[in-house]
Design a protein around this motif. Structure first.
Motif, PDB file in Angstrom:
ATOM      1  N   SER A 274     -54.890  27.758 -28.184  1.00 56.43           N
ATOM      2  CA  SER A 274     -55.337  27.541 -29.564  1.00 56.43           C
ATOM      3  C   SER A 274     -56.450  28.493 -30.002  1.00 56.43           C
ATOM      4  O   SER A 274     -56.815  28.513 -31.182  1.00 56.43           O
ATOM      5  CB  SER A 274     -55.816  26.096 -29.727  1.00 56.43           C
ATOM      6  OG  SER A 274     -56.922  25.843 -28.872  1.00 56.43           O
ATOM      7  N   ALA A 275     -56.966  29.278 -29.077  1.00 57.33           N
ATOM      8  CA  ALA A 275     -58.105  30.151 -29.388  1.00 57.33           C
ATOM      9  C   ALA A 275     -57.686  31.356 -30.210  1.00 57.33           C
ATOM     10  O   ALA A 275     -56.557  31.837 -30.111  1.00 57.33           O
ATOM     11  CB  ALA A 275     -58.773  30.609 -28.097  1.00 57.33           C
ATOM     12  N   ARG A 276     -58.617  31.858 -31.036  1.00 58.34           N
ATOM     13  CA  ARG A 276     -58.449  33.132 -31.729  1.00 58.34           C
ATOM     14  C   ARG A 276     -59.037  34.228 -30.837  1.00 58.34           C
ATOM     15  O   ARG A 276     -60.098  34.029 -30.233  1.00 58.34           O
ATOM     16  CB  ARG A 276     -59.149  33.114 -33.082  1.00 58.34           C
ATOM     17  CG  ARG A 276     -58.678  32.051 -34.062  1.00 58.34           C
ATOM     18  CD  ARG A 276     -57.215  32.198 -34.427  1.00 58.34           C
ATOM     19  NE  ARG A 276     -56.845  31.483 -35.647  1.00 58.34           N
ATOM     20  CZ  ARG A 276     -56.412  30.234 -35.689  1.00 58.34           C
ATOM     21  NH1 ARG A 276     -56.359  29.524 -34.570  1.00 58.34           N
ATOM     22  NH2 ARG A 276     -56.040  29.690 -36.838  1.00 58.34           N
TER      23      ARG A 276
ATOM     24  N   ARG B 197     -62.864  35.459 -31.301  1.00 57.63           N
ATOM     25  CA  ARG B 197     -63.773  34.335 -31.059  1.00 57.63           C
ATOM     26  C   ARG B 197     -63.825  34.004 -29.565  1.00 57.63           C
ATOM     27  O   ARG B 197     -64.896  33.732 -29.011  1.00 57.63           O
ATOM     28  CB  ARG B 197     -63.329  33.126 -31.861  1.00 57.63           C
ATOM     29  CG  ARG B 197     -64.283  31.937 -31.766  1.00 57.63           C
ATOM     30  CD  ARG B 197     -63.799  30.786 -32.627  1.00 57.63           C
ATOM     31  NE  ARG B 197     -63.748  31.172 -34.036  1.00 57.63           N
ATOM     32  CZ  ARG B 197     -63.278  30.376 -34.997  1.00 57.63           C
ATOM     33  NH1 ARG B 197     -62.811  29.166 -34.677  1.00 57.63           N
ATOM     34  NH2 ARG B 197     -63.272  30.772 -36.249  1.00 57.63           N
TER      35      ARG B 197
ATOM     36  N   THR C 271     -55.060  35.474 -35.447  1.00 58.25           N
ATOM     37  CA  THR C 271     -53.868  34.777 -34.949  1.00 58.25           C
ATOM     38  C   THR C 271     -54.193  34.059 -33.646  1.00 58.25           C
ATOM     39  O   THR C 271     -54.834  34.637 -32.763  1.00 58.25           O
ATOM     40  CB  THR C 271     -52.722  35.779 -34.709  1.00 58.25           C
ATOM     41  OG1 THR C 271     -52.486  36.516 -35.911  1.00 58.25           O
ATOM     42  CG2 THR C 271     -51.454  35.064 -34.302  1.00 58.25           C
ATOM     43  N   SER C 272     -53.761  32.827 -33.523  1.00 56.47           N
ATOM     44  CA  SER C 272     -54.027  32.089 -32.282  1.00 56.47           C
ATOM     45  C   SER C 272     -53.253  32.693 -31.127  1.00 56.47           C
ATOM     46  O   SER C 272     -52.210  33.336 -31.319  1.00 56.47           O
ATOM     47  CB  SER C 272     -53.654  30.615 -32.447  1.00 56.47           C
ATOM     48  OG  SER C 272     -52.266  30.480 -32.647  1.00 56.47           O
ATOM     49  N   VAL C 273     -53.755  32.487 -29.921  1.00 57.79           N
ATOM     50  CA  VAL C 273     -53.138  33.055 -28.726  1.00 57.79           C
ATOM     51  C   VAL C 273     -51.681  32.635 -28.601  1.00 57.79           C
ATOM     52  O   VAL C 273     -50.820  33.435 -28.228  1.00 57.79           O
ATOM     53  CB  VAL C 273     -53.937  32.646 -27.466  1.00 57.79           C
ATOM     54  CG1 VAL C 273     -53.157  32.959 -26.198  1.00 57.79           C
ATOM     55  CG2 VAL C 273     -55.292  33.345 -27.449  1.00 57.79           C
ATOM     56  N   ARG C 274     -51.365  31.385 -28.955  1.00 55.64           N
ATOM     57  CA  ARG C 274     -49.990  30.898 -28.795  1.00 55.64           C
ATOM     58  C   ARG C 274     -49.003  31.653 -29.676  1.00 55.64           C
ATOM     59  O   ARG C 274     -47.807  31.701 -29.381  1.00 55.64           O
ATOM     60  CB  ARG C 274     -49.899  29.401 -29.064  1.00 55.64           C
ATOM     61  CG  ARG C 274     -50.101  28.988 -30.486  1.00 55.64           C
ATOM     62  CD  ARG C 274     -49.589  27.557 -30.756  1.00 55.64           C
ATOM     63  NE  ARG C 274     -50.175  26.589 -29.860  1.00 55.64           N
ATOM     64  CZ  ARG C 274     -51.303  25.910 -30.118  1.00 55.64           C
ATOM     65  NH1 ARG C 274     -51.974  26.156 -31.239  1.00 55.64           N
ATOM     66  NH2 ARG C 274     -51.760  25.014 -29.293  1.00 55.64           N
ATOM     67  N   ARG C 275     -49.489  32.253 -30.756  1.00 55.12           N
ATOM     68  CA  ARG C 275     -48.604  32.955 -31.687  1.00 55.12           C
ATOM     69  C   ARG C 275     -48.573  34.470 -31.450  1.00 55.12           C
ATOM     70  O   ARG C 275     -47.892  35.189 -32.168  1.00 55.12           O
ATOM     71  CB  ARG C 275     -49.023  32.669 -33.128  1.00 55.12           C
ATOM     72  CG  ARG C 275     -48.889  31.200 -33.509  1.00 55.12           C
ATOM     73  CD  ARG C 275     -49.197  30.958 -34.962  1.00 55.12           C
ATOM     74  NE  ARG C 275     -49.091  29.559 -35.320  1.00 55.12           N
ATOM     75  CZ  ARG C 275     -47.952  28.931 -35.614  1.00 55.12           C
ATOM     76  NH1 ARG C 275     -46.819  29.612 -35.600  1.00 55.12           N
ATOM     77  NH2 ARG C 275     -47.939  27.652 -35.926  1.00 55.12           N
TER      78      ARG C 275
ATOM     79  N   ARG D 123     -50.953  39.449 -26.101  1.00 55.33           N
ATOM     80  CA  ARG D 123     -51.654  38.616 -25.117  1.00 55.33           C
ATOM     81  C   ARG D 123     -52.144  39.454 -23.946  1.00 55.33           C
ATOM     82  O   ARG D 123     -53.235  39.207 -23.414  1.00 55.33           O
ATOM     83  CB  ARG D 123     -50.748  37.490 -24.623  1.00 55.33           C
ATOM     84  CG  ARG D 123     -50.615  36.336 -25.607  1.00 55.33           C
ATOM     85  CD  ARG D 123     -50.013  35.107 -24.955  1.00 55.33           C
ATOM     86  NE  ARG D 123     -48.654  35.344 -24.497  1.00 55.33           N
ATOM     87  CZ  ARG D 123     -47.570  35.157 -25.235  1.00 55.33           C
ATOM     88  NH1 ARG D 123     -47.690  34.734 -26.486  1.00 55.33           N
ATOM     89  NH2 ARG D 123     -46.374  35.393 -24.749  1.00 55.33           N
TER      90      ARG D 123
END
Length: 236
Positions: A91-93, A96, A126-130, A136
């Protein structure tokens, strides 16, 4: 000066399976050491022992003169680790997250140049999951380097990257070693090994079957040809 990474007679078993059988090699400060080998050869287990993530069954591992399995926070702050799966919170950006990691170090690397050099600013919101696999990879590499490590263990750092991003990563890895760090990277890319490595370690069936400079390992042959000759029995 002692080597930054010293592996001597390293052994590891998983039940009845021998993962490592007396592997020995070393890596120096100011150099890039590339570890090559087929899947199942023991590369990941060997590097995880160096990172303190797995406990050896025999032999010795020393990183910056310390047993990584029993190492404390002061040692771990000197070592950067990039895992193949990233290990990043979904969920992290990215920026950040990197800013948070940077705050944990006494003398971190300047964050903005690292973010810009790896193109992370292009997907900062964008969040890590996306993120794509290559994106990544870039965040995971930055996370490993933000603490300005003296030793960096990088698992397939350019996997999944487009050609331009791959060159950027190679330049960053090379500059890290040129600034005095010991970089140990695992790779399946012969081009990556040829371009970056000062020292090669070829692993097959849990043992080191060749090591040395590119010229030492290849004897003038192509690295790809020599690699397959060295590892053929282990993948037969």
């Amino acid at each position: 000066m002692p080597p930054a990474v010293l592996v001597s007679g390293l052994a590891k078993r998983y039940g009845g399976v021998v993962a490592l059988d007396g592997a020995s090699w070393q890596a120096e400060l100011g150099s890039v050491t590339a570890v090559l080998g087929p899947n199942g050869a023991g590369k990941t287990t060997m590097v995880e022992c160096c990172e303190g993530l797995r406990r050896p069954d025999g032999g010795q591992v020393r990183v910056l003169g310390t047993d990584p399995w029993n190492a404390g926070p002061a040692h771990r702050a000197r070592v950067g680790v990039m895992l193949q799966d990233g290990g990043l919170p979904a969920s992290a950006r990215p920026v950040r997250l990197l800013r948070h990691l940077s705050s944990m170090y006494a003398a971190p690397a300047p964050l903005l140049p690292l973010v810009e050099r790896l193109g992370i600013d292009e997907f900062a919101g964008t969040s890590v999951r996306r993120l794509s696999g290559g994106q990544r990879q870039r965040v995971a590499l930055a996370a490993a380097l933000v603490g300005r490590p003296e030793v960096a263990f990088l698992d397939e750092p350019s996997a999944g990257l487009d050609p331009h991003a791959r060159l950027d990563v190679w330049e960053l890895v090379r500059s890290l070693a040129d600034d005095g760090a010991a970089v140990v990277l695992t790779t399946h890319s012969f081009e990556e090994a040829e371009r970056l490595a000062d020292h090669l370690v070829v692993v097959a069936a849990g043992a080191v079957v060749a090591q040395g400079s590119l010229a030492d390992v290849t004897g003038g042959d192509r690295l790809e040809d020599r690699y397959f000759a060295l590892t053929r029995k282990s993948v037969a």
